[in-house]
Design a protein around this motif. Structure first.
Motif, PDB file in Angstrom:
ATOM      1  N   ILE A 198       1.463  17.493  21.016  1.00 49.92           N
ATOM      2  CA  ILE A 198       0.124  17.719  20.456  1.00 49.92           C
ATOM      3  C   ILE A 198      -0.719  18.540  21.418  1.00 49.92           C
ATOM      4  CG2 ILE A 198      -2.045  16.546  19.846  1.00 49.92           C
ATOM      5  CD1 ILE A 198      -0.282  14.263  18.686  1.00 49.92           C
ATOM      6  N   ASP A 199      -0.650  18.215  22.708  1.00 47.79           N
ATOM      7  CA  ASP A 199      -1.415  18.982  23.706  1.00 47.79           C
ATOM      8  C   ASP A 199      -0.954  20.439  23.730  1.00 47.79           C
ATOM      9  OD1 ASP A 199      -2.838  16.728  24.397  1.00 47.79           O
ATOM     10  OD2 ASP A 199      -1.658  16.285  26.206  1.00 47.79           O
ATOM     11  N   ARG A 200       0.333  20.691  23.639  1.00 51.39           N
ATOM     12  CA  ARG A 200       0.852  22.066  23.659  1.00 51.39           C
ATOM     13  C   ARG A 200       0.398  22.831  22.429  1.00 51.39           C
ATOM     14  NH1 ARG A 200       5.936  19.603  25.396  1.00 51.39           N
ATOM     15  NH2 ARG A 200       6.591  19.807  23.235  1.00 51.39           N
ATOM     16  N   ILE A 201       0.389  22.122  21.298  1.00 49.99           N
ATOM     17  CA  ILE A 201      -0.041  22.787  20.067  1.00 49.99           C
ATOM     18  C   ILE A 201      -1.520  23.135  20.179  1.00 49.99           C
ATOM     19  CG2 ILE A 201      -0.483  22.437  17.597  1.00 49.99           C
ATOM     20  CD1 ILE A 201       2.128  20.822  17.523  1.00 49.99           C
ATOM     21  N   ILE A 202      -2.313  22.203  20.663  1.00 52.40           N
ATOM     22  CA  ILE A 202      -3.752  22.445  20.786  1.00 52.40           C
ATOM     23  C   ILE A 202      -4.020  23.571  21.779  1.00 52.40           C
ATOM     24  CG2 ILE A 202      -5.912  21.441  21.637  1.00 52.40           C
ATOM     25  CD1 ILE A 202      -4.998  18.773  20.438  1.00 52.40           C
ATOM     26  N   LEU A 203      -3.285  23.542  22.877  1.00 50.28           N
ATOM     27  CA  LEU A 203      -3.485  24.582  23.887  1.00 50.28           C
ATOM     28  C   LEU A 203      -2.794  25.904  23.509  1.00 50.28           C
ATOM     29  CD1 LEU A 203      -2.966  22.461  27.139  1.00 50.28           C
ATOM     30  CD2 LEU A 203      -5.127  23.287  26.204  1.00 50.28           C
ATOM     31  N   GLY A 204      -1.919  25.803  22.530  1.00 50.75           N
ATOM     32  CA  GLY A 204      -1.225  27.022  22.104  1.00 50.75           C
ATOM     33  C   GLY A 204      -0.074  27.377  23.005  1.00 50.75           C
ATOM     34  N   ILE A 205       0.527  26.434  23.686  1.00 50.04           N
ATOM     35  CA  ILE A 205       1.621  26.756  24.606  1.00 50.04           C
ATOM     36  C   ILE A 205       2.940  26.114  24.170  1.00 50.04           C
ATOM     37  CG2 ILE A 205       0.163  27.118  26.635  1.00 50.04           C
ATOM     38  CD1 ILE A 205       0.777  24.252  27.463  1.00 50.04           C
ATOM     39  N   ASP A 206       3.008  25.662  22.940  1.00 48.92           N
ATOM     40  CA  ASP A 206       4.242  25.057  22.428  1.00 48.92           C
ATOM     41  C   ASP A 206       5.123  26.183  21.900  1.00 48.92           C
ATOM     42  OD1 ASP A 206       5.932  22.874  21.682  1.00 48.92           O
ATOM     43  OD2 ASP A 206       5.302  23.205  19.600  1.00 48.92           O
ATOM     44  N   GLU A 207       6.202  26.501  22.599  1.00 55.01           N
ATOM     45  CA  GLU A 207       7.045  27.648  22.269  1.00 55.01           C
ATOM     46  C   GLU A 207       7.636  27.574  20.867  1.00 55.01           C
ATOM     47  OE1 GLU A 207       9.851  28.962  25.194  1.00 55.01           O
ATOM     48  OE2 GLU A 207       8.492  28.474  26.821  1.00 55.01           O
ATOM     49  N   PRO A 208       8.260  26.478  20.445  1.00 55.14           N
ATOM     50  CA  PRO A 208       8.813  26.459  19.088  1.00 55.14           C
ATOM     51  C   PRO A 208       7.728  26.682  18.035  1.00 55.14           C
ATOM     52  CG  PRO A 208       9.660  24.589  20.325  1.00 55.14           C
ATOM     53  CD  PRO A 208       8.614  25.244  21.167  1.00 55.14           C
ATOM     54  N   THR A 209       6.570  26.114  18.265  1.00 51.29           N
ATOM     55  CA  THR A 209       5.490  26.275  17.300  1.00 51.29           C
ATOM     56  C   THR A 209       4.989  27.713  17.329  1.00 51.29           C
ATOM     57  OG1 THR A 209       4.856  23.959  17.643  1.00 51.29           O
ATOM     58  CG2 THR A 209       3.247  25.364  16.561  1.00 51.29           C
ATOM     59  N   LEU A 210       4.820  28.272  18.525  1.00 52.02           N
ATOM     60  CA  LEU A 210       4.371  29.660  18.657  1.00 52.02           C
ATOM     61  C   LEU A 210       5.364  30.623  17.989  1.00 52.02           C
ATOM     62  CD1 LEU A 210       2.974  29.794  22.297  1.00 52.02           C
ATOM     63  CD2 LEU A 210       1.694  29.967  20.179  1.00 52.02           C
ATOM     64  N   GLU A 211       6.657  30.367  18.170  1.00 52.43           N
ATOM     65  CA  GLU A 211       7.668  31.225  17.549  1.00 52.43           C
ATOM     66  C   GLU A 211       7.553  31.180  16.029  1.00 52.43           C
ATOM     67  OE1 GLU A 211      11.555  30.203  18.986  1.00 52.43           O
ATOM     68  OE2 GLU A 211      11.075  30.823  21.037  1.00 52.43           O
ATOM     69  N   LYS A 212       7.351  29.988  15.471  1.00 52.03           N
ATOM     70  CA  LYS A 212       7.199  29.867  14.022  1.00 52.03           C
ATOM     71  C   LYS A 212       5.974  30.622  13.535  1.00 52.03           C
ATOM     72  CE  LYS A 212       9.432  25.572  12.716  1.00 52.03           C
ATOM     73  NZ  LYS A 212       9.267  24.273  12.131  1.00 52.03           N
ATOM     74  N   ILE A 213       4.884  30.460  14.266  1.00 48.48           N
ATOM     75  CA  ILE A 213       3.643  31.145  13.863  1.00 48.48           C
ATOM     76  C   ILE A 213       3.831  32.657  13.940  1.00 48.48           C
ATOM     77  CG2 ILE A 213       1.231  31.537  14.514  1.00 48.48           C
ATOM     78  CD1 ILE A 213       1.138  28.596  15.422  1.00 48.48           C
ATOM     79  N   ILE A 214       4.423  33.109  15.023  1.00 53.43           N
ATOM     80  CA  ILE A 214       4.639  34.553  15.184  1.00 53.43           C
ATOM     81  C   ILE A 214       5.574  35.081  14.109  1.00 53.43           C
ATOM     82  CG2 ILE A 214       5.671  36.301  16.715  1.00 53.43           C
ATOM     83  CD1 ILE A 214       4.530  34.658  19.074  1.00 53.43           C
ATOM     84  N   ASP A 215       6.670  34.312  13.829  1.00 56.51           N
ATOM     85  CA  ASP A 215       7.611  34.719  12.774  1.00 56.51           C
ATOM     86  C   ASP A 215       6.908  34.822  11.424  1.00 56.51           C
ATOM     87  OD1 ASP A 215       9.738  34.990  14.452  1.00 56.51           O
ATOM     88  OD2 ASP A 215      10.601  32.997  14.025  1.00 56.51           O
ATOM     89  N   GLU A 216       6.070  33.859  11.105  1.00 57.90           N
ATOM     90  CA  GLU A 216       5.357  33.874   9.828  1.00 57.90           C
ATOM     91  C   GLU A 216       4.414  35.062   9.785  1.00 57.90           C
ATOM     92  OE1 GLU A 216       3.570  30.215   8.496  1.00 57.90           O
ATOM     93  OE2 GLU A 216       5.324  29.066   9.103  1.00 57.90           O
ATOM     94  N   LYS A 217       3.675  35.318  10.827  1.00 57.36           N
ATOM     95  CA  LYS A 217       2.757  36.452  10.850  1.00 57.36           C
ATOM     96  C   LYS A 217       3.508  37.790  10.731  1.00 57.36           C
ATOM     97  CE  LYS A 217      -1.194  34.496  11.214  1.00 57.36           C
ATOM     98  NZ  LYS A 217      -2.145  34.578  10.150  1.00 57.36           N
ATOM     99  N   LEU A 218       4.616  37.867  11.427  1.00 56.00           N
ATOM    100  CA  LEU A 218       5.411  39.103  11.327  1.00 56.00           C
ATOM    101  C   LEU A 218       5.977  39.264   9.910  1.00 56.00           C
ATOM    102  CD1 LEU A 218       7.297  39.117  14.754  1.00 56.00           C
ATOM    103  CD2 LEU A 218       5.440  40.642  14.040  1.00 56.00           C
ATOM    104  N   ASN A 219       6.403  38.178   9.328  1.00 59.62           N
ATOM    105  CA  ASN A 219       6.926  38.222   7.947  1.00 59.62           C
ATOM    106  C   ASN A 219       5.829  38.629   6.974  1.00 59.62           C
ATOM    107  OD1 ASN A 219       9.555  37.583   8.521  1.00 59.62           O
ATOM    108  ND2 ASN A 219       9.275  35.374   8.223  1.00 59.62           N
ATOM    109  N   GLU A 220       4.611  38.150   7.236  1.00 58.45           N
ATOM    110  CA  GLU A 220       3.489  38.524   6.371  1.00 58.45           C
ATOM    111  C   GLU A 220       3.244  40.036   6.461  1.00 58.45           C
ATOM    112  OE1 GLU A 220      -0.010  36.261   7.350  1.00 58.45           O
ATOM    113  OE2 GLU A 220       0.914  34.362   6.777  1.00 58.45           O
TER     114      GLU A 220
END
Length: 148
Positions: free
Chosen positions: A123-145
């Motif tokens: 939860i702390d990594r997600i809030i801080l934005g440093i959770d790599e698996p979550t960041l990869e998913k977000i980046i993948d979704e944005k790139l797909n968009e």
């Protein structure tokens, strides 16, 4: 009214019933006859089968009551021993169960603490934005968009 007085000069020695002796007392002329008849009456009562039967019954019932008291005492002792034995067994089982529950609780508490710590870190990594698996998913979704 005329009263009939029966004079028995000699007490009958063969009187067997209390009623016969009472009749002799009622009609005796001399005090010695009265005393003798009374004495025979007490002897007759003493020798009476009814009295002997009642005495025997009282003795039998007394023995029976004493036997019941012994039975009740034995039963009470048996119940008390059973309660004591079972109380010890129950206390031992309760102690074993308490130890087992404490062991399970201790084992699971460390797992829960680790689970809580892992989720808190995530939860702390997600809030801080440093959770790599979550960041990869977000980046993948944005790139797909964007079509990349």
């Amino acid at each position: 009214m005329v009263q009939v007085y029966k004079d028995v000069t000699k007490v009958q020695k063969d009187a067997q019933k209390v009623a016969e002796i009472a009749d002799i007392i009622r009609h005796a002329k001399m005090g010695t006859d009265v005393r003798e008849a009374m004495a025979q009456g007490f002897e007759t009562i003493d020798d009476s089968e009814v009295i002997n039967h009642l005495i025997n019954e009282v003795d039998r019932l007394t023995d029976e009551i004493v036997g019941y008291r012994d039975d009740v005492k034995q039963l009470t002792d048996t119940v008390q021993k059973s309660i004591t034995d079972n109380q010890t067994s129950i206390e031992n089982i309760a102690k074993q169960n308490q130890e087992a529950i404490q062991q399970v609780s201790d084992d699971n508490q460390s797992k829960l603490d680790m689970f809580d710590e892992n989720w808190q870190n995530k939860i702390d990594r997600i809030i801080l934005g440093i959770d790599e698996p979550t960041l990869e998913k977000i980046i993948d979704e944005k790139l797909n968009e964007r079509g990349v």
